[in-house]
Motif scaffolding. Structure first.
Motif, PDB file in Angstrom:
ATOM      1  N   PHE A  24     -88.781 -23.712 -70.931  1.00 34.26           N
ATOM      2  CA  PHE A  24     -88.247 -23.243 -72.206  1.00 34.26           C
ATOM      3  C   PHE A  24     -86.785 -23.696 -72.388  1.00 34.26           C
ATOM      4  O   PHE A  24     -86.522 -24.658 -73.102  1.00 34.26           O
ATOM      5  N   ASP A  25     -85.878 -23.050 -71.702  1.00 39.30           N
ATOM      6  CA  ASP A  25     -84.453 -23.289 -71.931  1.00 39.30           C
ATOM      7  C   ASP A  25     -84.026 -24.728 -71.658  1.00 39.30           C
ATOM      8  O   ASP A  25     -83.158 -25.270 -72.343  1.00 39.30           O
ATOM      9  N   TYR A  26     -84.611 -25.339 -70.642  1.00 41.45           N
ATOM     10  CA  TYR A  26     -84.191 -26.670 -70.226  1.00 41.45           C
ATOM     11  C   TYR A  26     -84.243 -27.684 -71.365  1.00 41.45           C
ATOM     12  O   TYR A  26     -83.415 -28.592 -71.462  1.00 41.45           O
ATOM     13  N   TRP A  27     -85.226 -27.508 -72.242  1.00 42.15           N
ATOM     14  CA  TRP A  27     -85.487 -28.512 -73.271  1.00 42.15           C
ATOM     15  C   TRP A  27     -84.682 -28.290 -74.552  1.00 42.15           C
ATOM     16  O   TRP A  27     -84.820 -29.054 -75.505  1.00 42.15           O
ATOM     17  N   GLN A  28     -83.841 -27.287 -74.551  1.00 39.69           N
ATOM     18  CA  GLN A  28     -83.048 -27.018 -75.753  1.00 39.69           C
ATOM     19  C   GLN A  28     -81.917 -28.023 -75.941  1.00 39.69           C
ATOM     20  O   GLN A  28     -81.419 -28.216 -77.054  1.00 39.69           O
ATOM     21  N   ASN A  29     -81.529 -28.660 -74.841  1.00 42.23           N
ATOM     22  CA  ASN A  29     -80.437 -29.638 -74.948  1.00 42.23           C
ATOM     23  C   ASN A  29     -80.574 -30.674 -73.843  1.00 42.23           C
ATOM     24  O   ASN A  29     -80.193 -30.433 -72.699  1.00 42.23           O
ATOM     25  N   ILE A  30     -81.149 -31.824 -74.179  1.00 49.43           N
ATOM     26  CA  ILE A  30     -81.267 -32.922 -73.234  1.00 49.43           C
ATOM     27  C   ILE A  30     -80.266 -33.994 -73.663  1.00 49.43           C
ATOM     28  O   ILE A  30     -80.520 -34.776 -74.592  1.00 49.43           O
ATOM     29  N   ASP A  31     -79.118 -33.973 -73.033  1.00 48.05           N
ATOM     30  CA  ASP A  31     -78.052 -34.923 -73.370  1.00 48.05           C
ATOM     31  C   ASP A  31     -77.714 -34.883 -74.855  1.00 48.05           C
ATOM     32  O   ASP A  31     -77.557 -35.922 -75.512  1.00 48.05           O
ATOM     33  N   GLY A  32     -77.633 -33.651 -75.377  1.00 48.45           N
ATOM     34  CA  GLY A  32     -77.254 -33.466 -76.771  1.00 48.45           C
ATOM     35  C   GLY A  32     -78.406 -33.509 -77.754  1.00 48.45           C
ATOM     36  O   GLY A  32     -78.205 -33.353 -78.962  1.00 48.45           O
ATOM     37  N   ILE A  33     -79.628 -33.680 -77.262  1.00 46.66           N
ATOM     38  CA  ILE A  33     -80.814 -33.773 -78.130  1.00 46.66           C
ATOM     39  C   ILE A  33     -81.711 -32.563 -77.917  1.00 46.66           C
ATOM     40  O   ILE A  33     -82.062 -32.215 -76.797  1.00 46.66           O
ATOM     41  N   LYS A  34     -82.093 -31.890 -79.030  1.00 50.97           N
ATOM     42  CA  LYS A  34     -83.036 -30.780 -78.948  1.00 50.97           C
ATOM     43  C   LYS A  34     -84.448 -31.315 -78.773  1.00 50.97           C
ATOM     44  O   LYS A  34     -84.860 -32.222 -79.495  1.00 50.97           O
ATOM     45  N   MET A  35     -85.187 -30.775 -77.835  1.00 52.62           N
ATOM     46  CA  MET A  35     -86.562 -31.214 -77.587  1.00 52.62           C
ATOM     47  C   MET A  35     -87.517 -30.033 -77.591  1.00 52.62           C
ATOM     48  O   MET A  35     -88.471 -29.965 -76.815  1.00 52.62           O
ATOM     49  N   ASP A  36     -87.265 -29.074 -78.492  1.00 52.11           N
ATOM     50  CA  ASP A  36     -88.096 -27.878 -78.574  1.00 52.11           C
ATOM     51  C   ASP A  36     -89.550 -28.207 -78.892  1.00 52.11           C
ATOM     52  O   ASP A  36     -90.474 -27.593 -78.346  1.00 52.11           O
ATOM     53  N   SER A  37     -89.771 -29.170 -79.791  1.00 55.19           N
ATOM     54  CA  SER A  37     -91.145 -29.523 -80.169  1.00 55.19           C
ATOM     55  C   SER A  37     -91.887 -30.133 -78.994  1.00 55.19           C
ATOM     56  O   SER A  37     -93.060 -29.820 -78.748  1.00 55.19           O
ATOM     57  N   PHE A  38     -91.184 -31.004 -78.258  1.00 51.06           N
ATOM     58  CA  PHE A  38     -91.795 -31.583 -77.056  1.00 51.06           C
ATOM     59  C   PHE A  38     -92.136 -30.484 -76.060  1.00 51.06           C
ATOM     60  O   PHE A  38     -93.221 -30.472 -75.468  1.00 51.06           O
ATOM     61  N   ALA A  39     -91.202 -29.542 -75.869  1.00 54.72           N
ATOM     62  CA  ALA A  39     -91.408 -28.461 -74.908  1.00 54.72           C
ATOM     63  C   ALA A  39     -92.618 -27.612 -75.283  1.00 54.72           C
ATOM     64  O   ALA A  39     -93.392 -27.194 -74.417  1.00 54.72           O
TER      65      ALA A  39
END
Length: 342
Positions: free
Chosen positions: A164-179
């Motif tokens: 959950f939390d990890y994917w909220q900010n991947i090098d400045g990019i939100k990846m909530d949909s991927f998560a």
């Protein structure tokens, strides 16, 4: 005929993983070699002996005779060599057989001790315990011992930041949909991961306990548990963490724990992740009501279907006392304190 389950254990990397698991190795070593008075001159049966290291421990502890029973070809390819390398062939007899088909050299003989490392993820995965209990019923003396002898499954509500939390900010990019898609892909099976203790919302409660000397085979078909726990810390309730602990008999208790609070093992913990719409942020003392069932798969006896159902804490009966913030529990706890101090 080839058996996929036993064939998997012919991969030596599987044994490498287990042998490098120091908490596992230390627990069995201490439980056996720390109880030489129990093993001295005894006959031991090692169920699912694998490389044979537990059988070697038993021989070193003074056992008169050890039957190392292993169904995979590791019996003849590895275990035999291990006994020869350590000068133990006169004590340890390696038998290439499934325990269900085992016939001891002396048909009327019973063993004093059964040793086995049968535990799988969330304790019951792989279904090997059934084979151990069959060996108990067929070969163990009435006053015999089981190593380990008791086992306990624990469960606790938890956060799962890696999903959950990890994917909220991947090098400045939100990846909530991927998560979300990743969690959907993983939703058909529990997540095996090592949780940080700070991600537990509760220290854990006992889901199931067994004494291997008297547990019945039928009891392994289904485990069902229902409870209401009060969150001991606030956080995101995103799943339920399941782990186990086993106890060995002897003069000094030896435990092997797969808890998030214990040193990491190859079992790690089993986390049942909640669907996105079931996750919620809870405060300290929030009541979490749930039911968990572990049911043996009809199509594969070595697997279990795990189901978690969230229940309404307003309807479910709470334990007494209960430390949650609901008015009825606060009043009950206050009343019990009054009684205890009067």
């Amino acid at each position: 005929m080839s058996n996929p389950y036993f064939d998997e254990y012919e991969n030596l990397e599987v044994h490498e993983l287990m042998l490098k698991d120091r908490p596992r190795q230390i627990a069995y070593c201490n439980a056996i070699l720390g109880n030489k008075d129990i093993f001295k001159d005894k006959v031991v049966l090692d169920v699912g002996a694998g490389t044979g290291i537990l059988s070697a421990f038993c021989a070193k502890a003074g056992a008169r005779l050890v039957y190392a029973v292993e169904a995979s070809n590791v019996a003849t390819k590895v275990a035999l060599d291990l006994m020869q390398d350590n000068g133990l062939t006169s004590i340890v007899k390696v038998i290439h057989s499934r325990v269900e088909e085992l016939v001891l050299p002396v048909s009327s003989e019973k063993v004093d001790i059964i040793v086995s490392e049968w535990m799988g993820f969330y304790l019951l995965h792989e279904g090997m315990l059934g084979s151990v209990l069959l060996a108990r019923d067929k070969f163990l003396k009435a006053d015999g011992l089981m190593f380990p002898t008791e086992c306990t499954i624990f469960v606790a509500p938890c956060s799962v930041p890696s999903l959950f939390d990890y994917w909220q900010n991947i090098d400045g990019i939100k990846m909530d949909s991927f998560a979300k898609k990743l969690r959907t892909q993983k939703s058909t099976r529990p997540e095996i991961t090592q949780l940080d203790p700070k991600n537990l919302l509760h220290e854990g409660v006992v889901l199931h306990w067994m004494n291997l000397l008297d547990v019945d085979m039928a009891e392994l078909e289904e485990v069902r548990f229902k409870d209401v726990v009060a969150a001991q810390r606030g956080g995101n309730h995103q799943g339920f963490c399941i782990w186990f602990e086993v106890l060995f008999p002897g003069n000094e208790a030896v435990f092997l724990s797969t808890s998030p609070f214990a040193p990491e093992t190859h079992w790690k913990q089993c986390v049942v992740v909640l669907p996105q719409d079931a996750c919620e942020t809870v405060d300290e003392k929030s009541p979490i009501a749930f039911q968990i069932s572990m049911t043996r798969s009809a199509s594969d006896m070595r697997k279990y279907n795990l189901e978690v159902e969230l229940l309404d804490p307003n309807i479910e009966e709470h334990p007494v006392p209960c430390s949650c913030h609901m008015t009825k529990c606060i009043l009950t706890e206050a009343h019990l304190k009054t009684i205890n101090t009067s």
